[in-house]
Design an enzyme around this catalytic site. Structure first.
Site, PDB file in Angstrom:
ATOM      1  CD1 TRP A 108      -1.930  -2.061   1.767  1.00  7.58           C
ATOM      2  CD2 TRP A 108      -2.974  -1.085  -0.031  1.00  7.58           C
ATOM      3  NE1 TRP A 108      -3.036  -2.845   1.320  1.00  7.58           N
ATOM      4  CE2 TRP A 108      -3.796  -2.505   0.210  1.00  7.58           C
ATOM      5  CE3 TRP A 108      -3.101  -0.665  -1.320  1.00  7.58           C
ATOM      6  CZ2 TRP A 108      -4.763  -2.983  -0.697  1.00  7.58           C
ATOM      7  CZ3 TRP A 108      -4.233  -0.929  -2.131  1.00  7.58           C
ATOM      8  CH2 TRP A 108      -4.906  -2.215  -1.921  1.00  7.58           C
ATOM      9  CG  ASP A 175      -3.195   4.013   4.053  1.00  3.87           C
ATOM     10  OD1 ASP A 175      -4.510   3.879   4.733  1.00  3.87           O
ATOM     11  OD2 ASP A 175      -2.956   3.155   3.072  1.00  3.87           O
ATOM     12  CE  LYS A 199      -8.482  -3.228   3.964  1.00  2.43           C
ATOM     13  NZ  LYS A 199      -7.615  -2.565   3.186  1.00  2.43           N
TER      14      LYS A 199
HETATM   15  C1  PLP Z   1      -7.007  -1.862   1.946  1.00  4.41           C
HETATM   16  C2  PLP Z   1      -6.103  -0.941   2.120  1.00  4.41           C
HETATM   17  C3  PLP Z   1      -6.159   0.207   1.266  1.00  4.41           C
HETATM   18  C4  PLP Z   1      -6.801   0.244  -0.133  1.00  4.41           C
HETATM   19  O1  PLP Z   1      -7.993   0.439   0.155  1.00  4.41           O
HETATM   20  P1  PLP Z   1      -9.302   0.614  -1.090  1.00  4.41           P
HETATM   21  O2  PLP Z   1     -10.663   1.067  -0.517  1.00  4.41           O
HETATM   22  O3  PLP Z   1      -9.190  -0.445  -2.279  1.00  4.41           O
HETATM   23  O4  PLP Z   1      -8.665   2.322  -1.827  1.00  4.41           O
HETATM   24  C5  PLP Z   1      -5.025   1.077   1.432  1.00  4.41           C
HETATM   25  N1  PLP Z   1      -4.380   1.226   2.278  1.00  4.41           N
HETATM   26  C6  PLP Z   1      -4.343   0.250   3.247  1.00  4.41           C
HETATM   27  C7  PLP Z   1      -3.205   0.234   4.501  1.00  4.41           C
HETATM   28  C8  PLP Z   1      -5.143  -0.923   3.372  1.00  4.41           C
HETATM   29  O5  PLP Z   1      -5.176  -1.774   4.234  1.00  4.41           O
END
Ligand code: PLP
Length: 363
Positions: A108, A175, A199
């Protein structure tokens, strides 16, 4: 066929939500709070939905002690959209020569880095490459950097920053998609924090952003309204028709977290769940945790077996036992148990029992 009672969902995302949150969402689908109209059918400008929106924001502010000079935004964007948006806002400059620092700790963060490159210079301040089994311990900041970006929990590799990177006065962007609200957080350390909801918060296709207004004001000139975080702040997340259902579910999740005792309580629960599994993996002769001690994620436990054959045989058996979603990410194979806030301790115990039984039979 398997019923909900027979399954533990270890999916990395979209992922397990609290049963009471789902029950409230199911009820609201046909009737939101005794209005006779469902959440999918209410106007986003009507008082019934505005109450949902305002309560969600207020409860987030309470849960995470968000300072008053921070905006709390619900955006119809996923974490991946923010990779581009945040660089467009804070790295882009008229001369195109600004620099931002990125911590490269996995898939990511790599995508965030790739998305930023069209907007300016991207400097890798630290890297966990090539094996991504630990969080880097030293940070190499570039002079005059616009911000430092890091991924607090590496969903795929199963590593997690134990504390924020030390960046002094440099704006810190995070993030936090896969560990938001899993433990206490000092929001004042962050310039901007974003998380895709699927998540730890709710459904996919919506994200939560918490940002210091003073930092948002440093955005590049010439932004279109939709790409400017300040638009969402000014319009209280109602510039476009938002994902009203997503906001409802996030609001319910936050209420549920408050009812659990807040972030300190959920952190204790998460630490206990993860410790049970990591301790078992330490003792096992067949199953081994992938991430290094001191860098391990409490949300995504990545591990492997002594052979590929054992991994595959166990995955087949696990599905039959109702232990779902344990296959590791295609980028690295092995197994991964995603045990976010709403994942129950009993599910972790069931996984340990199954791993143990398999090992005993196949010694
Ligand atoms: C799942 C995830 C993403 C991507 O999420 P999307 O909804 O597909 O854009 C980005 N960063 C992390 C740390 C993630 O776990």
């Amino acid at each position: 066929m398997q019923s909900r009672e027979q399954v533990y969902n270890f999916s990395s995302g979209p992922a397990a939500l609290a049963p009471s949150v789902l029950q409230n969402a199911a009820r609201a689908l046909t009737d939101l709070n005794g209005t006779g109209i469902g959440i999918l059918e209410h106007s986003h400008r009507g008082s019934a939905f505005l109450e949902v929106l305002q309560a969600a924001e207020a409860n987030i502010r309470t849960l995470a002690a968000v300072p008053d000079d921070y905006a709390v935004l619900f955006m119809t964007a996923s974490a991946t959209h923010h990779f581009t948006l945040l660089a467009r806002n804070f790295l882009a400059s008229s001369a195109g020569d600004a620099t931002a620092d990125y911590c490269d700790t996995g898939v990511w963060s790599n995508k965030a880095i790739a998305a930023a490159k069209p907007f300016g210079n991207v400097h890798i301040a630290c890297s966990a490459a090539p094996d991504f089994t630990a969080i880097p311990t030293t940070l190499n900041l570039s002079p005059g950097t616009r911000y430092v970006h890091f991924t607090s929990n590496n969903t795929i590799y199963g590593t997690q920053w134990q504390t924020e990177p030390q960046v002094g006065a440099t704006p810190l962007i995070c993030d936090a998609s896969s560990d938001i609200f899993s433990k206490p957080i000092d929001i004042s350390r962050y310039a901007l924090l974003y998380a895709g909801a699927q998540k730890n918060l709710g459904p996919s296709g919506i994200s939560l952003v918490i940002a210091r207004r003073e930092f948002l004001a440093t955005a590049a000139p010439g932004l279109a309204p939709l790409e400017d975080y300040r638009t969402y702040d000014r319009e209280q997340s109602l510039y476009n028709t938002p994902n009203t259902f997503g906001i409802f579910v996030i609001g319910e999740t936050v209420k549920w977290l408050l009812a659990q005792g807040g972030l300190a309580a959920i952190a204790e629960h998460n630490a206990h769940k993860a410790a049970r599994l990591y301790n078992f993996l330490e003792e096992s002769e067949m199953w081994r945790a992938r991430a290094r001690v001191g860098h391990r994620s409490l949300m995504n436990v990545t591990f492997g077996g002594s052979t590929k054959e054992h991994e595959e045989a166990f995955l087949t058996r696990a599905e039959a036992l109702g232990l779902s979603g344990l296959r590791g990410h295609r980028a690295l194979g092995g197994l991964r148990a995603s045990i976010y806030n709403a994942f129950p301790l009993q599910g972790v115990e069931a996984l340990i029992a199954a791993l143990k039984a398999y090992e005993l039979e196949n010694r």
